[in-house]
Design a protein around this motif. Structure first.
Motif, PDB file in Angstrom:
ATOM      1  N   GLU A 192      35.530 -13.136  44.383  1.00  0.00           N
ATOM      2  CA  GLU A 192      36.856 -12.704  43.927  1.00  0.00           C
ATOM      3  C   GLU A 192      37.790 -13.897  43.781  1.00  0.00           C
ATOM      4  OE1 GLU A 192      38.549  -9.717  46.402  1.00  0.00           O
ATOM      5  OE2 GLU A 192      37.703  -8.067  45.218  1.00  0.00           O
ATOM      6  N   GLY A 193      37.678 -14.844  44.736  1.00  0.00           N
ATOM      7  CA  GLY A 193      38.505 -16.045  44.659  1.00  0.00           C
ATOM      8  C   GLY A 193      38.196 -16.869  43.420  1.00  0.00           C
ATOM      9  N   MET A 194      36.899 -17.031  43.123  1.00  0.00           N
ATOM     10  CA  MET A 194      36.503 -17.775  41.925  1.00  0.00           C
ATOM     11  C   MET A 194      37.002 -17.081  40.669  1.00  0.00           C
ATOM     12  SD  MET A 194      32.593 -18.704  43.047  1.00  0.00           S
ATOM     13  CE  MET A 194      32.167 -19.410  41.453  1.00  0.00           C
ATOM     14  N   TRP A 195      36.839 -15.770  40.632  1.00  0.00           N
ATOM     15  CA  TRP A 195      37.253 -14.984  39.475  1.00  0.00           C
ATOM     16  C   TRP A 195      38.769 -15.060  39.275  1.00  0.00           C
ATOM     17  CZ3 TRP A 195      34.807 -12.861  35.490  1.00  0.00           C
ATOM     18  CH2 TRP A 195      35.421 -11.843  34.753  1.00  0.00           C
ATOM     19  N   GLY A 196      39.501 -14.983  40.375  1.00  0.00           N
ATOM     20  CA  GLY A 196      40.956 -14.993  40.292  1.00  0.00           C
ATOM     21  C   GLY A 196      41.534 -16.306  39.794  1.00  0.00           C
ATOM     22  N   GLN A 197      40.777 -17.393  39.921  1.00  0.00           N
ATOM     23  CA  GLN A 197      41.263 -18.688  39.464  1.00  0.00           C
ATOM     24  C   GLN A 197      41.036 -18.905  37.965  1.00  0.00           C
ATOM     25  OE1 GLN A 197      39.416 -21.648  41.941  1.00  0.00           O
ATOM     26  NE2 GLN A 197      40.542 -21.048  43.773  1.00  0.00           N
ATOM     27  N   LEU A 198      40.290 -17.996  37.343  1.00  0.00           N
ATOM     28  CA  LEU A 198      40.025 -18.116  35.913  1.00  0.00           C
ATOM     29  C   LEU A 198      41.147 -17.487  35.096  1.00  0.00           C
ATOM     30  CD1 LEU A 198      36.233 -17.093  35.895  1.00  0.00           C
ATOM     31  CD2 LEU A 198      37.180 -19.413  35.900  1.00  0.00           C
ATOM     32  N   THR A 199      41.374 -18.028  33.907  1.00  0.00           N
ATOM     33  CA  THR A 199      42.328 -17.407  32.993  1.00  0.00           C
ATOM     34  C   THR A 199      41.704 -16.139  32.408  1.00  0.00           C
ATOM     35  OG1 THR A 199      41.511 -18.587  31.040  1.00  0.00           O
ATOM     36  CG2 THR A 199      43.190 -19.704  32.391  1.00  0.00           C
ATOM     37  N   ALA A 200      42.532 -15.328  31.793  1.00  0.00           N
ATOM     38  CA  ALA A 200      42.027 -14.086  31.188  1.00  0.00           C
ATOM     39  C   ALA A 200      40.981 -14.396  30.115  1.00  0.00           C
ATOM     40  CB  ALA A 200      43.182 -13.287  30.603  1.00  0.00           C
ATOM     41  N   ILE A 201      41.204 -15.442  29.340  1.00  0.00           N
ATOM     42  CA  ILE A 201      40.247 -15.813  28.286  1.00  0.00           C
ATOM     43  C   ILE A 201      38.929 -16.274  28.914  1.00  0.00           C
ATOM     44  CG2 ILE A 201      39.771 -17.463  26.432  1.00  0.00           C
ATOM     45  CD1 ILE A 201      42.802 -17.374  25.810  1.00  0.00           C
ATOM     46  N   GLN A 202      39.020 -17.053  29.987  1.00  0.00           N
ATOM     47  CA  GLN A 202      37.805 -17.498  30.675  1.00  0.00           C
ATOM     48  C   GLN A 202      37.034 -16.314  31.250  1.00  0.00           C
ATOM     49  OE1 GLN A 202      39.645 -20.260  33.393  1.00  0.00           O
ATOM     50  NE2 GLN A 202      39.004 -22.055  32.197  1.00  0.00           N
ATOM     51  N   GLN A 203      37.770 -15.344  31.792  1.00  0.00           N
ATOM     52  CA  GLN A 203      37.108 -14.159  32.344  1.00  0.00           C
ATOM     53  C   GLN A 203      36.369 -13.390  31.256  1.00  0.00           C
ATOM     54  OE1 GLN A 203      40.268 -12.006  34.287  1.00  0.00           O
ATOM     55  NE2 GLN A 203      40.234 -13.299  36.126  1.00  0.00           N
ATOM     56  N   ARG A 204      37.024 -13.181  30.114  1.00  0.00           N
ATOM     57  CA  ARG A 204      36.380 -12.446  29.023  1.00  0.00           C
ATOM     58  C   ARG A 204      35.190 -13.237  28.470  1.00  0.00           C
ATOM     59  NH1 ARG A 204      41.786 -11.148  27.582  1.00  0.00           N
ATOM     60  NH2 ARG A 204      41.781 -12.547  25.768  1.00  0.00           N
ATOM     61  N   THR A 205      35.354 -14.556  28.412  1.00  0.00           N
ATOM     62  CA  THR A 205      34.248 -15.398  27.934  1.00  0.00           C
ATOM     63  C   THR A 205      33.071 -15.319  28.893  1.00  0.00           C
ATOM     64  OG1 THR A 205      35.799 -16.930  26.869  1.00  0.00           O
ATOM     65  CG2 THR A 205      33.577 -17.742  27.289  1.00  0.00           C
ATOM     66  N   LEU A 206      33.357 -15.314  30.186  1.00  0.00           N
ATOM     67  CA  LEU A 206      32.290 -15.245  31.181  1.00  0.00           C
ATOM     68  C   LEU A 206      31.547 -13.914  31.093  1.00  0.00           C
ATOM     69  CD1 LEU A 206      31.395 -17.362  33.213  1.00  0.00           C
ATOM     70  CD2 LEU A 206      32.732 -16.200  34.967  1.00  0.00           C
ATOM     71  N   MET A 207      32.265 -12.845  30.822  1.00  0.00           N
ATOM     72  CA  MET A 207      31.599 -11.553  30.650  1.00  0.00           C
ATOM     73  C   MET A 207      30.700 -11.571  29.409  1.00  0.00           C
ATOM     74  SD  MET A 207      34.302  -8.608  31.926  1.00  0.00           S
ATOM     75  CE  MET A 207      35.765  -9.179  31.085  1.00  0.00           C
ATOM     76  N   SER A 208      31.115 -12.290  28.380  1.00  0.00           N
ATOM     77  CA  SER A 208      30.263 -12.428  27.196  1.00  0.00           C
ATOM     78  C   SER A 208      29.015 -13.241  27.511  1.00  0.00           C
ATOM     79  CB  SER A 208      31.047 -13.086  26.054  1.00  0.00           C
ATOM     80  OG  SER A 208      32.065 -12.228  25.584  1.00  0.00           O
ATOM     81  N   VAL A 209      29.137 -14.236  28.385  1.00  0.00           N
ATOM     82  CA  VAL A 209      27.968 -15.005  28.808  1.00  0.00           C
ATOM     83  C   VAL A 209      26.954 -14.080  29.465  1.00  0.00           C
ATOM     84  CG1 VAL A 209      27.130 -16.812  30.377  1.00  0.00           C
ATOM     85  CG2 VAL A 209      29.238 -17.173  29.072  1.00  0.00           C
ATOM     86  N   VAL A 210      27.435 -13.169  30.311  1.00  0.00           N
ATOM     87  CA  VAL A 210      26.536 -12.199  30.970  1.00  0.00           C
ATOM     88  C   VAL A 210      25.928 -11.262  29.937  1.00  0.00           C
ATOM     89  CG1 VAL A 210      26.415 -10.293  32.622  1.00  0.00           C
ATOM     90  CG2 VAL A 210      27.771 -12.330  33.161  1.00  0.00           C
ATOM     91  N   ALA A 211      26.758 -10.714  29.082  1.00  0.00           N
ATOM     92  CA  ALA A 211      26.290  -9.718  28.116  1.00  0.00           C
ATOM     93  C   ALA A 211      25.339 -10.305  27.086  1.00  0.00           C
ATOM     94  CB  ALA A 211      27.490  -9.076  27.418  1.00  0.00           C
ATOM     95  N   ARG A 212      25.533 -11.574  26.707  1.00  0.00           N
ATOM     96  CA  ARG A 212      24.744 -12.196  25.642  1.00  0.00           C
ATOM     97  C   ARG A 212      23.714 -13.197  26.160  1.00  0.00           C
ATOM     98  NH1 ARG A 212      26.091  -8.321  22.431  1.00  0.00           N
ATOM     99  NH2 ARG A 212      28.359  -8.025  22.364  1.00  0.00           N
ATOM    100  N   ASP A 213      23.485 -13.192  27.474  1.00  0.00           N
ATOM    101  CA  ASP A 213      22.517 -14.112  28.068  1.00  0.00           C
ATOM    102  C   ASP A 213      22.870 -15.562  27.756  1.00  0.00           C
ATOM    103  OD1 ASP A 213      20.272 -14.693  29.641  1.00  0.00           O
ATOM    104  OD2 ASP A 213      18.940 -14.764  27.906  1.00  0.00           O
ATOM    105  N   GLY A 214      24.152 -15.832  27.612  1.00  0.00           N
ATOM    106  CA  GLY A 214      24.626 -17.197  27.422  1.00  0.00           C
ATOM    107  C   GLY A 214      24.375 -17.797  26.053  1.00  0.00           C
ATOM    108  N   LYS A 215      23.965 -16.970  25.086  1.00  0.00           N
ATOM    109  CA  LYS A 215      23.608 -17.507  23.763  1.00  0.00           C
ATOM    110  C   LYS A 215      24.518 -16.919  22.681  1.00  0.00           C
ATOM    111  CE  LYS A 215      18.719 -17.665  25.137  1.00  0.00           C
ATOM    112  NZ  LYS A 215      17.377 -17.065  24.909  1.00  0.00           N
ATOM    113  N   GLY A 216      24.650 -17.662  21.574  1.00  0.00           N
ATOM    114  CA  GLY A 216      25.401 -17.169  20.418  1.00  0.00           C
ATOM    115  C   GLY A 216      26.828 -16.808  20.727  1.00  0.00           C
ATOM    116  N   LEU A 217      27.498 -17.634  21.516  1.00  0.00           N
ATOM    117  CA  LEU A 217      28.823 -17.270  22.014  1.00  0.00           C
ATOM    118  C   LEU A 217      29.949 -17.548  21.030  1.00  0.00           C
ATOM    119  CD1 LEU A 217      28.330 -18.412  25.694  1.00  0.00           C
ATOM    120  CD2 LEU A 217      28.319 -16.081  24.806  1.00  0.00           C
ATOM    121  N   THR A 218      29.609 -18.017  19.839  1.00  0.00           N
ATOM    122  CA  THR A 218      30.639 -18.152  18.803  1.00  0.00           C
ATOM    123  C   THR A 218      30.355 -17.217  17.630  1.00  0.00           C
ATOM    124  OG1 THR A 218      29.430 -20.033  17.871  1.00  0.00           O
ATOM    125  CG2 THR A 218      31.227 -20.531  19.405  1.00  0.00           C
ATOM    126  N   SER A 219      29.522 -16.214  17.856  1.00  0.00           N
ATOM    127  CA  SER A 219      29.246 -15.233  16.810  1.00  0.00           C
ATOM    128  C   SER A 219      30.489 -14.377  16.576  1.00  0.00           C
ATOM    129  CB  SER A 219      28.070 -14.343  17.213  1.00  0.00           C
ATOM    130  OG  SER A 219      28.429 -13.533  18.312  1.00  0.00           O
TER     131      SER A 219
END
Length: 389
Positions: free
Chosen positions: A307-334
């Motif tokens: 929770e501490g790590m998550w709370g230090q991220l910006t909203a954009i970083q949080q959404r980007t990190l969720m995309s990393v999980v959802a997309r297995d870290g690939k194609g993140l500029t699609s």
């Protein structure tokens, strides 16, 4: 029976799983007075390899000085530790050792004293403070170590191992790379092992022909323990205690821990304790589902940290990190990911790079393909199980 799965501490030579070739390479580097760059992500056992090599070399009467650069906030403190460990390695009366070190490290002008009360050496420097902040202060210590090594018998190698070496570069600035190379390329008696977990930074440092460390020494990359070896180890250790770990169970552990040695051992350790507790209550069932449940418990136990790590991220970083999980870290500029995050490709790239710099993610490259991977698989699962629900 003692829990056989160890994590969170440095392992000794007798505890390492499969790292024979890496261990032998470190030992050869020190014995032959060569240079080695060891690059590997955190949690892959790099530090344990270095410790095991140090133990084995010291058992052969070698002088091995090993440091974690992140434990030294200044180059002056790192130099102080190098000199004090060199004092420990020399046998003889305190006055004689002090005189020898004053000769070897004359450029940094150490005043070395032995403190009998705690059995330690203290070091103070006669050189002006502003000079201690100069990168050459560290380089002068390396030159002093080479002088010390030259006084030792040919069959007594001297080695310097610096883990998280990128910290030295960060402290010394751009010029220190050139200065270190200019010094140690002339050294033949000291073997150097420079290790680091900032994989992208270290690889650029040693593979870019315009950088000073290009072609300076050997390079070894620390990857996962081969899955077949890890599977056999897990099966054997559970079997020794009377628990039959099927192929499906072992594969599930390795999958969830993403083959990262620290996390595999941690998950196996928690499974071990659960098996003991549930056997005492009459329950039984070592299944892949049991492993899934154990992982969820581990993630929940670490909730405040995550929770501490998550709370230090910006909203954009949080959404980007969720995309990393959802997309297995690939194609993140699609186009689909850009729509999910709600920002342009450059913004997402900046978010990814900032999380690489803060060691939440790392880049893994295969040709032109880039995949972003969590440094800690348990944080990956926390995002998957908690933040994305």
């Amino acid at each position: 029976m003692k829990n056989p799965f160890s994590y969170g501490n440095e392992l000794g030579a007798g505890q390492l799983l499969d790292r024979k070739s890496e261990l032998a390479q470190v030992e050869r580097t020190i014995r032959d007075g060569r240079k080695l760059f060891m690059i590997g992500p955190r949690r892959f056992g790099k530090t344990s390899i270095l410790k095991a090599a140090e133990e084995r070399l010291r058992s052969e009467n070698a002088i091995v000085l090993r440091f974690d650069a992140t434990a030294s906030p200044t180059l002056e403190l790192l130099v102080s530790r190098i000199v004090s460990q060199a004092a420990k390695a020399l046998s003889g009366e305190a006055k004689w050792v002090g005189e020898q070190l004053a000769n070897f490290f004359s450029m940094v002008r150490p005043d070395v004293k032995f403190k009998p009360a705690d059995g330690e050496w203290s070091v103070q420097f006669g050189i002006e403070r502003e000079k201690r902040e100069n990168p050459m202060f560290f380089v002068d210590a390396l030159n002093g170590l080479e002088k010390l090594a030259a006084t030792q018998p040919a069959d007594r190698p001297v080695g310097l191992i610096i883990d998280e070496f990128q910290r030295v570069i960060e402290l010394g600035g751009e010029t220190i790379e050139f200065q270190i190379r200019a010094a140690i390329q002339q050294h033949s008696r000291v073997g150097y092992v420079f290790a680091g977990s900032k994989t992208r930074m270290l690889r650029e440092m040693v593979s870019d022909h315009s950088r000073p460390f290009y072609n300076l020494g050997d390079i070894t990359n620390i990857g996962p323990v081969p899955r077949a070896d890890f599977s056999a180890f897990l099966t054997e250790k559970f079997s020794d205690a009377g628990y039959a770990a099927s192929n499906a169970v072992v594969s599930r552990m390795l999958d969830l821990a993403q083959d990262v040695p620290y996390n595999v051992q941690a998950l196996a350790s928690h499974c071990w304790y659960r098996l003991i507790d549930e056997a005492a209550s009459g329950e039984d069932g070592f299944t892949p589902e049991f492993v899934d449940e154990t992982l969820a418990l581990v993630v929940r136990q670490q909730d405040p940290t995550h929770e501490g790590m998550w709370g230090q991220l910006t909203a954009i970083q949080q959404r980007t990190l969720m995309s990393v999980v959802a997309r297995d870290g690939k194609g993140l500029t699609s186009a689909r990911v850009l729509a999910e995050v709600g920002r342009g490709a450059s913004t997402i790239q900046d978010a990814l790079q900032s999380m690489v710099n803060s060691e939440i993610l790392r880049e893994e490259r295969s040709g032109r393909q880039v995949q972003y991977v969590f440094e800690n698989p348990f944080f990956y699962h926390w995002v998957r199980l908690t933040a994305m629900q």
